[in-house]
Design an enzyme around this catalytic site. Structure first.
Site: not given
Ligand code: PLP
Length: 361
Positions: A101, A171, A195
């Site tokens: 990511w 993030d 998540k």
């Molecule tokens: C799942 C995830 C993403 C991607 O998320 P989307 O909503 O599918 O764009 C980005 N960063 C992390 C840490 C993730 O767990």
């Protein structure tokens, strides 16, 4: 009806209580005679839902008034571009690459300016967090970027990097609301809600107000300016109204559970049951350096791809589902987010113990 223990990394398990509440309100939300799905996003009722969700999130995280809370669409992926478009004033930013990511965010930023990879753990398949106490932070960097909890590899920054005075952008998708945070340490933190919070389809960004300017990179689409969304109170266009409603319910559930301190204690208890077992197991082992282990995503392997596959299959038959590791790493991964009950983790460990015995190791 039979519910399973769902260890999916995302979209992921939601609190059963919240799902039941939503079900009960499906046809008639609080006497309106309609579902929240059918409601105008400009209605008084929805305005109440949105404002309450924001206030509850502010209470939970202790978000200061000098930060804006934005409910955005496009997933975490859109933020990979929106961040440089809005914050890369010098066209330079530093990225700490601790997994896929972070790497995707880094590659996206390179479209807009100079993305500097100042640390990485790719040399050991992202199984650790690099020492970030004295990094070569670029003098002209507009921000330092991290992915705080690496969903795929199961590592977590337990100490934030020393950014040497630069803005920190994080993030937090897979550790959102899993423990208390000091929001003032960040310029911007954001996460996809699928998540650890709600259904898929939304990102929450918490951003320091002074960073929200109209001054974005040339060519930035209107929709990708934080200012547009901040000025419109997340109602610039039709938001993911039902998702906001569900997230709001989860915030209330978290408050009822005792807030983020209580969630942290609960998450530590759950994770330690699993990690303690992995540390003593003769068959299974964790794949991450101990001091960098995530409380949310726990990857593990047997050492044999065949046995891994047999385990995933047998576990699913026993009602323990979505334990297959990410396609890029193989093995297993148990995501044990806020809504995973303690009993789910106990059932998993019990099953692993039995599997170990049956395989005569
Ligand atoms: C799942 C995830 C993403 C991607 O998320 P989307 O909503 O599918 O764009 C980005 N960063 C992390 C840490 C993730 O767990």
């Amino acid at each position: 009806m039979k519910r399973v223990y769902n260890f999916s990394a995302g979209p992921a398990v939601l609190p059963e209580e919240v799902l039941k509440e939503a079900a009960a309100e499906m046809l008639d939300y609080q006497g309106t005679g309609m579902s929240v799905m059918e409601m105008s996003h400009r209605s008084k009722t929805f305005e109440g839902i949105l404002n309450e969700a924001e206030q509850d999130l502010r209470d939970l995280m202790g978000i200061p008034d000098s930060y804006k809370v934005l409910f955005l669409q496009g997933g975490a992926h859109l933020q990979f571009a929106m961040i440089p478009m809005n914050l890369m004033k010098n066209r330079s930013a530093d990225y700490i690459v601790t997994g896929q990511w972070a790497k995707k965010a880094y590659n996206e930023a390179a479209i807009y300016g100079k993305a500097n990879k100042i640390a990485s753990s790719e040399d050991e398949t992202f199984s650790y967090i690099p020492d970030c106490s004295d990094l070569p932070v670029s003098p002209d960097a507009d921000y330092v970027y991290i992915c705080e909890n690496n969903t795929i590899y199961g590592t977590k920054f337990h100490t934030l990097p020393n950014t040497k005075g630069k803005l920190l952008v994080s993030d937090v998708s897979s550790c959102f609301l899993s423990e208390p945070v000091d929001v003032t340490k960040y310029g911007l933190l954001y996460g996809g809600v699928q998540k650890n919070i709600g259904p898929a389809g939304m990102v929450i960004a918490v951003i320091r107000e002074d960073l929200i300017t109209g001054d974005t990179l040339p060519g930035t689409p209107t929709y990708m300016k934080y200012k547009i969304h901040a000025d419109a109170g997340s109602l610039y266009n039709t938001p993911n109204a039902y998702c906001i409603y569900m997230c709001g319910k989860v915030f209330k559930w978290l408050k009822k559970m005792g807030g983020l301190e209580a969630m942290k204690a609960r998450n530590e208890e759950k994770a330690s049951i699993l990690y303690d077992f992995l540390d003593e197991s003769r068959l299974f082992r964790g794949t991450v350096r101990k001091e960098d282990r995530s409380l949310m995503n726990v990857p593990f392997v047997t050492g044999s791809a065949d046995l891994d596959a047999a385990f995933v299959k047998a576990a699913a038959e026993a009602g323990l589902v979505n334990l297959k590791g990410h396609r890029s790493v193989g093995g297993m991964r148990a995501s044990i987010y806020n809504a995973m009950p303690l009993e789910g983790v106990k059932a998993l460990v019990e099953f692993m113990r039995k599997f170990e015995e049956e395989h005569h190791v």
